[in-house]
Design a protein around this motif. Structure first.
Motif, PDB file in Angstrom:
ATOM      1  N   TYR A  31       1.050  -1.404  -0.201  1.00 20.83           N
ATOM      2  CA  TYR A  31      -0.005  -0.307   0.317  1.00 20.83           C
ATOM      3  C   TYR A  31       0.635   1.474  -0.304  1.00 20.83           C
ATOM      4  N   SER A  32       1.991   1.549   1.077  1.00 26.75           N
ATOM      5  CA  SER A  32       2.561   2.024   1.018  1.00 26.75           C
ATOM      6  C   SER A  32       3.360   2.505  -1.063  1.00 26.75           C
ATOM      7  N   GLN A  33       3.394   1.372  -1.756  1.00 31.75           N
ATOM      8  CA  GLN A  33       4.352   1.782  -2.789  1.00 31.75           C
ATOM      9  C   GLN A  33       3.416   1.703  -3.785  1.00 31.75           C
ATOM     10  N   GLU A  34       2.060   2.319  -3.146  1.00 35.97           N
ATOM     11  CA  GLU A  34       0.534   2.416  -4.159  1.00 35.97           C
ATOM     12  C   GLU A  34       0.617   2.132  -4.852  1.00 35.97           C
ATOM     13  N   ASN A  35       0.669   0.300  -5.492  1.00 36.06           N
ATOM     14  CA  ASN A  35       0.550  -0.421  -5.936  1.00 36.06           C
ATOM     15  C   ASN A  35      -1.403  -1.061  -5.625  1.00 36.06           C
ATOM     16  N   PHE A  36      -1.927  -0.245  -5.910  1.00 40.44           N
ATOM     17  CA  PHE A  36      -3.614   0.074  -5.111  1.00 40.44           C
ATOM     18  C   PHE A  36      -4.077  -0.931  -6.286  1.00 40.44           C
ATOM     19  N   ASP A  37      -4.083  -2.096  -6.744  1.00 41.66           N
ATOM     20  CA  ASP A  37      -4.375  -2.773  -7.691  1.00 41.66           C
ATOM     21  C   ASP A  37      -3.972  -4.346  -6.890  1.00 41.66           C
ATOM     22  N   GLU A  38      -3.408  -3.960  -6.321  1.00 37.77           N
ATOM     23  CA  GLU A  38      -2.483  -5.423  -5.710  1.00 37.77           C
ATOM     24  C   GLU A  38      -3.093  -6.000  -3.985  1.00 37.77           C
ATOM     25  N   CYS A  39      -3.377  -4.266  -4.015  1.00 35.64           N
ATOM     26  CA  CYS A  39      -4.412  -4.117  -2.021  1.00 35.64           C
ATOM     27  C   CYS A  39      -5.668  -4.250  -2.884  1.00 35.64           C
ATOM     28  N   ILE A  40      -6.158  -4.065  -3.852  1.00 35.13           N
ATOM     29  CA  ILE A  40      -7.698  -3.939  -3.780  1.00 35.13           C
ATOM     30  C   ILE A  40      -7.360  -6.148  -3.943  1.00 35.13           C
ATOM     31  N   ARG A  41      -7.111  -6.039  -5.424  1.00 33.62           N
ATOM     32  CA  ARG A  41      -6.813  -7.611  -4.856  1.00 33.62           C
ATOM     33  C   ARG A  41      -7.128  -8.843  -3.639  1.00 33.62           C
ATOM     34  N   LEU A  42      -5.942  -8.423  -3.070  1.00 31.27           N
ATOM     35  CA  LEU A  42      -6.164  -9.202  -1.958  1.00 31.27           C
ATOM     36  C   LEU A  42      -7.183  -8.791  -0.709  1.00 31.27           C
ATOM     37  N   TYR A  43      -7.798  -7.460  -0.974  1.00 29.56           N
ATOM     38  CA  TYR A  43      -8.920  -7.095   0.078  1.00 29.56           C
ATOM     39  C   TYR A  43     -10.559  -8.068  -1.057  1.00 29.56           C
ATOM     40  N   ASP A  44     -10.248  -8.366  -1.995  1.00 27.17           N
ATOM     41  CA  ASP A  44     -11.475  -9.560  -2.393  1.00 27.17           C
ATOM     42  C   ASP A  44     -11.324 -10.517  -2.169  1.00 27.17           C
ATOM     43  N   ILE A  45     -10.112 -11.023  -1.806  1.00 26.97           N
ATOM     44  CA  ILE A  45      -9.793 -12.372  -1.739  1.00 26.97           C
ATOM     45  C   ILE A  45      -9.838 -12.316  -0.443  1.00 26.97           C
ATOM     46  N   ILE A  46      -9.728 -11.399   0.687  1.00 26.80           N
ATOM     47  CA  ILE A  46     -10.491 -11.131   1.982  1.00 26.80           C
ATOM     48  C   ILE A  46     -11.788 -11.501   2.376  1.00 26.80           C
ATOM     49  N   ILE A  47     -12.260 -10.825   1.752  1.00 23.98           N
ATOM     50  CA  ILE A  47     -13.816 -10.498   1.658  1.00 23.98           C
ATOM     51  C   ILE A  47     -14.412 -11.535   1.243  1.00 23.98           C
ATOM     52  N   SER A  48     -14.427 -12.596   0.328  1.00 23.40           N
ATOM     53  CA  SER A  48     -14.529 -13.358   0.066  1.00 23.40           C
ATOM     54  C   SER A  48     -14.285 -14.826   0.976  1.00 23.40           C
ATOM     55  N   LEU A  49     -13.397 -14.713   2.222  1.00 27.60           N
ATOM     56  CA  LEU A  49     -13.531 -15.584   2.781  1.00 27.60           C
ATOM     57  C   LEU A  49     -14.096 -14.969   4.507  1.00 27.60           C
ATOM     58  N   ASP A  50     -14.364 -13.791   4.304  1.00 28.95           N
ATOM     59  CA  ASP A  50     -15.484 -13.198   5.025  1.00 28.95           C
ATOM     60  C   ASP A  50     -15.770 -12.528   5.246  1.00 28.95           C
TER      61      ASP A  50
END
Length: 92
Positions: A1-20
């Motif tokens: 996130y600190s490197q402004e790699n927003f697409d990767e952050c969003i992808r990871l949150y997509d995974i987390i949300i699918s699990l919870d």
């Protein structure tokens, strides 16, 4: 996130949300990343989901303020003002 790699952050949150999918926390956090990525419509959707999922005895000033910022990004001034006013009232 600190490197402004927003697409990767969003992808990871997509995974987390699918699990919870019933946790407001993940929707709120992904919404914050979406605001930073200037994806305001998606951010508002996530913030709305976070509000819907938030327990009745808990409210987040930051959540309302961030949703206000997303509304600002879409020039939705009245909605932004409402969120900011609600955040102020909540913070009292």
């Amino acid at each position: 996130y600190s490197q402004e790699n927003f697409d990767e952050c969003i992808r990871l949150y997509d995974i987390i949300i699918s699990l919870d999918p019933d946790s407001f926390v993940w929707f709120e956090r992904r919404g914050q990343v979406l605001v930073d990525a200037n994806r305001f419509k998606e951010a508002i959707r996530d913030f709305d989901n976070a509000v819907r999922l938030t327990p009745e005895n808990y409210r987040s000033v930051g959540l309302l303020a961030n949703r206000g910022l997303a509304h600002e990004g879409l020039y939705m001034w009245n909605d932004a003002l409402q969120d900011y006013n609600n955040a102020i009232e909540l913070g009292k």
